[in-house]
Design a protein around this motif. Structure first.
Motif, PDB file in Angstrom:
ATOM      1  N   ASP A  56       0.918  -1.258  -0.067  1.00  0.00           N
ATOM      2  CA  ASP A  56      -0.058   0.002  -0.077  1.00  0.00           C
ATOM      3  C   ASP A  56       0.941   1.319   0.101  1.00  0.00           C
ATOM      4  OD1 ASP A  56      -2.409   0.969  -0.127  1.00  0.00           O
ATOM      5  OD2 ASP A  56      -2.645   1.258   2.123  1.00  0.00           O
ATOM      6  N   PHE A  57       2.096   1.095   0.738  1.00  0.00           N
ATOM      7  CA  PHE A  57       2.964   2.390   0.763  1.00  0.00           C
ATOM      8  C   PHE A  57       3.549   2.541  -0.795  1.00  0.00           C
ATOM      9  CE2 PHE A  57       7.257   3.889   1.207  1.00  0.00           C
ATOM     10  CZ  PHE A  57       7.005   5.196   2.228  1.00  0.00           C
ATOM     11  N   THR A  58       3.999   1.593  -1.193  1.00  0.00           N
ATOM     12  CA  THR A  58       4.553   1.587  -2.500  1.00  0.00           C
ATOM     13  C   THR A  58       3.404   2.121  -3.492  1.00  0.00           C
ATOM     14  OG1 THR A  58       4.082  -0.716  -3.354  1.00  0.00           O
ATOM     15  CG2 THR A  58       6.206  -0.175  -2.105  1.00  0.00           C
ATOM     16  N   ASN A  59       2.364   1.673  -3.364  1.00  0.00           N
ATOM     17  CA  ASN A  59       1.226   2.275  -4.434  1.00  0.00           C
ATOM     18  C   ASN A  59       1.073   3.625  -4.034  1.00  0.00           C
ATOM     19  OD1 ASN A  59      -1.097   2.297  -5.688  1.00  0.00           O
ATOM     20  ND2 ASN A  59      -2.331   1.065  -4.589  1.00  0.00           N
ATOM     21  N   GLY A  60       1.110   4.003  -2.991  1.00  0.00           N
ATOM     22  CA  GLY A  60       1.023   5.542  -2.650  1.00  0.00           C
ATOM     23  C   GLY A  60       2.101   6.509  -3.513  1.00  0.00           C
ATOM     24  N   PHE A  61       3.549   5.989  -3.220  1.00  0.00           N
ATOM     25  CA  PHE A  61       4.616   7.019  -3.818  1.00  0.00           C
ATOM     26  C   PHE A  61       4.176   6.572  -5.525  1.00  0.00           C
ATOM     27  CE2 PHE A  61       7.263   3.380  -2.409  1.00  0.00           C
ATOM     28  CZ  PHE A  61       8.120   3.163  -3.829  1.00  0.00           C
ATOM     29  N   HIS A  62       3.792   5.372  -5.894  1.00  0.00           N
ATOM     30  CA  HIS A  62       3.926   5.035  -7.327  1.00  0.00           C
ATOM     31  C   HIS A  62       2.782   5.894  -8.226  1.00  0.00           C
ATOM     32  CE1 HIS A  62       3.774   2.294 -10.913  1.00  0.00           C
ATOM     33  NE2 HIS A  62       4.976   2.000 -10.543  1.00  0.00           N
ATOM     34  N   ASP A  63       1.532   6.001  -7.367  1.00  0.00           N
ATOM     35  CA  ASP A  63       0.625   6.668  -7.961  1.00  0.00           C
ATOM     36  C   ASP A  63       0.285   7.987  -7.568  1.00  0.00           C
ATOM     37  OD1 ASP A  63       0.315   4.105  -8.995  1.00  0.00           O
ATOM     38  OD2 ASP A  63      -1.661   3.786  -8.014  1.00  0.00           O
ATOM     39  N   THR A  64       1.482   8.991  -7.046  1.00  0.00           N
ATOM     40  CA  THR A  64       1.330  10.432  -6.556  1.00  0.00           C
ATOM     41  C   THR A  64       1.163  10.996  -7.773  1.00  0.00           C
ATOM     42  OG1 THR A  64       2.831   9.782  -4.704  1.00  0.00           O
ATOM     43  CG2 THR A  64       2.082  12.329  -5.412  1.00  0.00           C
ATOM     44  N   ALA A  65       1.477  10.372  -8.868  1.00  0.00           N
ATOM     45  CA  ALA A  65       1.688  11.246 -10.221  1.00  0.00           C
ATOM     46  C   ALA A  65       0.387  11.525 -10.906  1.00  0.00           C
ATOM     47  CB  ALA A  65       2.697  10.553 -11.303  1.00  0.00           C
ATOM     48  N   ASN A  66      -0.608  10.281 -10.291  1.00  0.00           N
ATOM     49  CA  ASN A  66      -2.062  10.432 -10.844  1.00  0.00           C
ATOM     50  C   ASN A  66      -2.476  11.545 -10.502  1.00  0.00           C
ATOM     51  OD1 ASN A  66      -1.419   7.792 -11.777  1.00  0.00           O
ATOM     52  ND2 ASN A  66      -2.491   6.886 -10.167  1.00  0.00           N
ATOM     53  N   ALA A  67      -2.431  12.186  -9.664  1.00  0.00           N
ATOM     54  CA  ALA A  67      -3.081  13.323  -8.884  1.00  0.00           C
ATOM     55  C   ALA A  67      -2.494  14.564  -9.377  1.00  0.00           C
ATOM     56  CB  ALA A  67      -3.673  13.230  -7.367  1.00  0.00           C
ATOM     57  N   MET A  68      -1.253  14.622  -9.010  1.00  0.00           N
ATOM     58  CA  MET A  68      -0.398  15.861  -8.934  1.00  0.00           C
ATOM     59  C   MET A  68       0.827  16.011 -10.030  1.00  0.00           C
ATOM     60  SD  MET A  68      -1.497  17.273  -6.355  1.00  0.00           S
ATOM     61  CE  MET A  68      -2.867  17.207  -5.009  1.00  0.00           C
ATOM     62  N   ALA A  69       1.057  15.333 -10.879  1.00  0.00           N
ATOM     63  CA  ALA A  69       1.900  15.470 -11.956  1.00  0.00           C
ATOM     64  C   ALA A  69       1.620  16.555 -12.652  1.00  0.00           C
ATOM     65  CB  ALA A  69       2.100  14.041 -12.888  1.00  0.00           C
ATOM     66  N   THR A  70       0.456  16.788 -13.309  1.00  0.00           N
ATOM     67  CA  THR A  70       0.072  18.063 -14.079  1.00  0.00           C
ATOM     68  C   THR A  70      -0.143  19.268 -13.299  1.00  0.00           C
ATOM     69  OG1 THR A  70      -2.316  17.376 -13.760  1.00  0.00           O
ATOM     70  CG2 THR A  70      -1.478  16.557 -15.662  1.00  0.00           C
ATOM     71  N   THR A  71      -0.467  19.081 -12.034  1.00  0.00           N
ATOM     72  CA  THR A  71      -0.564  20.402 -11.211  1.00  0.00           C
ATOM     73  C   THR A  71       0.942  20.872 -10.846  1.00  0.00           C
ATOM     74  OG1 THR A  71      -2.471  19.490  -9.868  1.00  0.00           O
ATOM     75  CG2 THR A  71      -1.324  21.312  -8.839  1.00  0.00           C
ATOM     76  N   ILE A  72       1.847  20.002 -10.603  1.00  0.00           N
ATOM     77  CA  ILE A  72       3.147  20.314 -10.411  1.00  0.00           C
ATOM     78  C   ILE A  72       3.767  20.845 -11.687  1.00  0.00           C
ATOM     79  CG2 ILE A  72       5.450  19.658  -9.739  1.00  0.00           C
ATOM     80  CD1 ILE A  72       4.144  17.597  -7.967  1.00  0.00           C
ATOM     81  N   SER A  73       3.586  20.273 -12.875  1.00  0.00           N
ATOM     82  CA  SER A  73       4.220  20.743 -14.042  1.00  0.00           C
ATOM     83  C   SER A  73       3.784  21.857 -14.738  1.00  0.00           C
ATOM     84  CB  SER A  73       3.711  19.772 -15.078  1.00  0.00           C
ATOM     85  OG  SER A  73       2.803  19.573 -15.584  1.00  0.00           O
ATOM     86  N   THR A  74       2.728  22.328 -14.429  1.00  0.00           N
ATOM     87  CA  THR A  74       2.088  23.735 -14.707  1.00  0.00           C
ATOM     88  C   THR A  74       2.413  24.714 -13.848  1.00  0.00           C
ATOM     89  OG1 THR A  74       0.007  23.386 -14.005  1.00  0.00           O
ATOM     90  CG2 THR A  74       0.332  22.669 -15.862  1.00  0.00           C
ATOM     91  N   GLY A  75       2.814  24.408 -12.584  1.00  0.00           N
ATOM     92  CA  GLY A  75       3.340  25.524 -11.596  1.00  0.00           C
ATOM     93  C   GLY A  75       2.131  25.839 -10.668  1.00  0.00           C
ATOM     94  N   ALA A  76       0.932  25.083 -10.653  1.00  0.00           N
ATOM     95  CA  ALA A  76      -0.114  25.400  -9.996  1.00  0.00           C
ATOM     96  C   ALA A  76      -0.134  25.365  -8.548  1.00  0.00           C
ATOM     97  CB  ALA A  76      -1.428  24.422 -10.318  1.00  0.00           C
ATOM     98  N   LEU A  77       0.756  24.248  -8.182  1.00  0.00           N
ATOM     99  CA  LEU A  77       1.274  23.944  -6.722  1.00  0.00           C
ATOM    100  C   LEU A  77       2.822  23.684  -6.827  1.00  0.00           C
ATOM    101  CD1 LEU A  77      -1.627  21.836  -5.092  1.00  0.00           C
ATOM    102  CD2 LEU A  77      -0.895  24.364  -4.587  1.00  0.00           C
ATOM    103  N   LYS A  78       3.491  24.098  -5.708  1.00  0.00           N
ATOM    104  CA  LYS A  78       4.716  23.515  -5.515  1.00  0.00           C
ATOM    105  C   LYS A  78       4.711  22.032  -5.314  1.00  0.00           C
ATOM    106  CE  LYS A  78       6.453  28.048  -3.642  1.00  0.00           C
ATOM    107  NZ  LYS A  78       7.278  28.568  -2.643  1.00  0.00           N
ATOM    108  N   PRO A  79       5.787  21.342  -5.474  1.00  0.00           N
ATOM    109  CA  PRO A  79       5.944  20.012  -5.260  1.00  0.00           C
ATOM    110  C   PRO A  79       5.530  19.306  -3.932  1.00  0.00           C
ATOM    111  CG  PRO A  79       7.625  20.699  -6.683  1.00  0.00           C
ATOM    112  CD  PRO A  79       6.912  21.941  -6.201  1.00  0.00           C
TER     113      PRO A  79
END
Length: 425
Positions: A19-42
């Protein structure tokens, strides 16, 4: 009895590690686009995602019931089978994380479970119709539906904002991205955290602790929610870089469209008990958003590697799970050997990742991305062909701007300096 109790404890801990590996493996699902466009700091993005993943874990148990009582037949399944399945899923998760590929943690778990169950009790241990209707069909349909919805939503957002100031529009969509990213995180908690709940519940069923068909106990829900939240906060920076920068270059409008489309698909599937891949849904939405913007380019070399990983996930995790189950059938020494292989394999992958680390400091850098200057592919070109070209005035303006940037302006010279030599013809 002590051995059984110890084995059950080992399985529960291993499930929480998955479950822990699932969490850091899938963080990108929610936050990759938000981080890449600068909407939120990483770091802010992953902290927000972790909290909402935890909240989402308490909203539903439909997917957990699909895992604990639908994928395989509970009767005759030993606790060692669950352990072997988790080993296959964890090792595949870590390997794809090392490569920066957003593969499906869900399918890794299913593959490990199917492979271990078949090795233990034969093909009769697997519920084929359930796998087809609630795993394979969503695996194909989810990224296509999310991608198509994101592409149409992207085109709609650009059409609506065609006559508005670009800076103000982008600022508004960045705010929208934060809200939609939160929705994806919430949806991820309702879907992926429940898979671990289902696995732990299945292990409890095999030991007679709970009755078949029971809902996950409260302590299982809390433990699974906390584990996936902690993994999310750690941040799977390698996969965030791939989804945020490696597939396409996203603008705030595209990020908002992609996240909203993916969240809708994930929440609908969670309500229906479909254990789909949130990774595939979000990746499909990102590619759809890339194709929806005029002039947008999807890097098909990266996408192809990702598709290959998707196709290999079920069989690869299944083979590892089957091999681990073969060892556990040999007795206590086999269980110990599988545990040693899991720990040593994880350590090797971690040490390899340290050779070229990716963290919140360099997650938005694209210097090391493959295909960073990749030209538009066949699909991108075909979609761009049916998009009306810009007006002639706009073309002229762009050409004029290009001319200004390529012809240097005269540099003032010192009157006392000697004249410059004539340029050779």
């Amino acid at each position: 009895m002590e051995h059984i109790t110890l084995l059950l404890a080992i399985v529960v801990v291993t499930a929480l590690v998955f479950d822990f590996t699932n969490g850091f493996h899938d963080t990108a699902n929610a936050m990759a686009t938000t981080i890449s466009t600068g909407a939120l700091k990483p770091k802010t993005a992953v902290a927000m995602s972790a909290v909402l993943n935890l909240v989402g874990a308490f909203l539903s148990v439909e997917v957990a019931k699909t895992i604990s009582g639908g994928i395989i037949n509970e009767e005759g399944i030993r606790t060692e089978v669950i352990f072997a399945a988790l080993v296959g899923a964890i090792l595949w998760n870590l390997l794809t994380w090392l490569l920066g590929l957003p593969s499906s943690s869900s399918h890794a778990l299913f593959g490990g479970l199917i492979g271990a169950a078949v090795m233990s009790a034969g093909w009769s241990a697997v519920n084929g119709p359930t796998i087809v209707t609630k795993v394979l069909i969503p695996a194909v349909a989810a990224p296509l539906v999310a991608g198509l919805a994101a592409m149409l939503a992207t085109r709609l957002t650009y059409k609506i904002g065609a006559n508005t100031d670009t800076k103000h529009t982008a600022k508004g969509y960045r705010v929208g991205q934060i809200a939609s990213a939160g929705l994806v995180s919430l949806a991820h908690g309702t879907n992926d955290a429940q898979k671990t709940m289902g696995i732990i519940t299945l292990a409890l069923v095999t030991q007679g602790v709970v009755a078949p068909g029971s809902n996950p106990p409260l302590w299982v829900i809390v433990a699974a929610g906390v584990a996936i939240a902690l993994g999310t906060y750690l941040g799977g920076w390698r996969i965030i870089r791939t989804m945020g920068k490696g597939l396409t270059d996203l603008q705030p409008q595209q990020g908002f469209a992609a996240q909203t489309s993916a969240a809708t698909v994930i929440l609908a599937s969670s309500h229906l008990g479909f254990s789909l891949s949130t990774t595939q849904s979000c990746s499909g939405a990102v590619m759809g958003a890339g194709l929806g913007r005029k002039g947008g380019v999807v890097r098909w070399s990266t996408a192809t590697r990702m598709f290959v990983a998707w196709g290999l996930t079920l069989p690869a995790a299944g083979l590892v799970g089957a091999g681990a189950e073969f060892l556990t059938k040999q007795g206590p020494w086999g269980i110990a050997a599988v545990a040693v292989l899991l720990v040593s394999g994880s350590a090797v992958i971690w040490s390899l990742s340290r050779r070229k680390p990716v963290d919140h400091h360099n997650v938005t850098d694209d210097d090391d991305l493959d295909g960073g200057s990749e030209p538009a592919g066949v699909v991108t070109t075909a979609i761009a062909a049916v998009t009306p070209p810009p007006a002639a005035g706009s073309v002229a303006a762009v050409a004029d701007e290009d001319l200004k940037t390529t012809i240097p302006s005269p540099v003032p010279t010192d009157p006392a300096a000697p004249p410059a030599p004539a340029a050779a013809v």
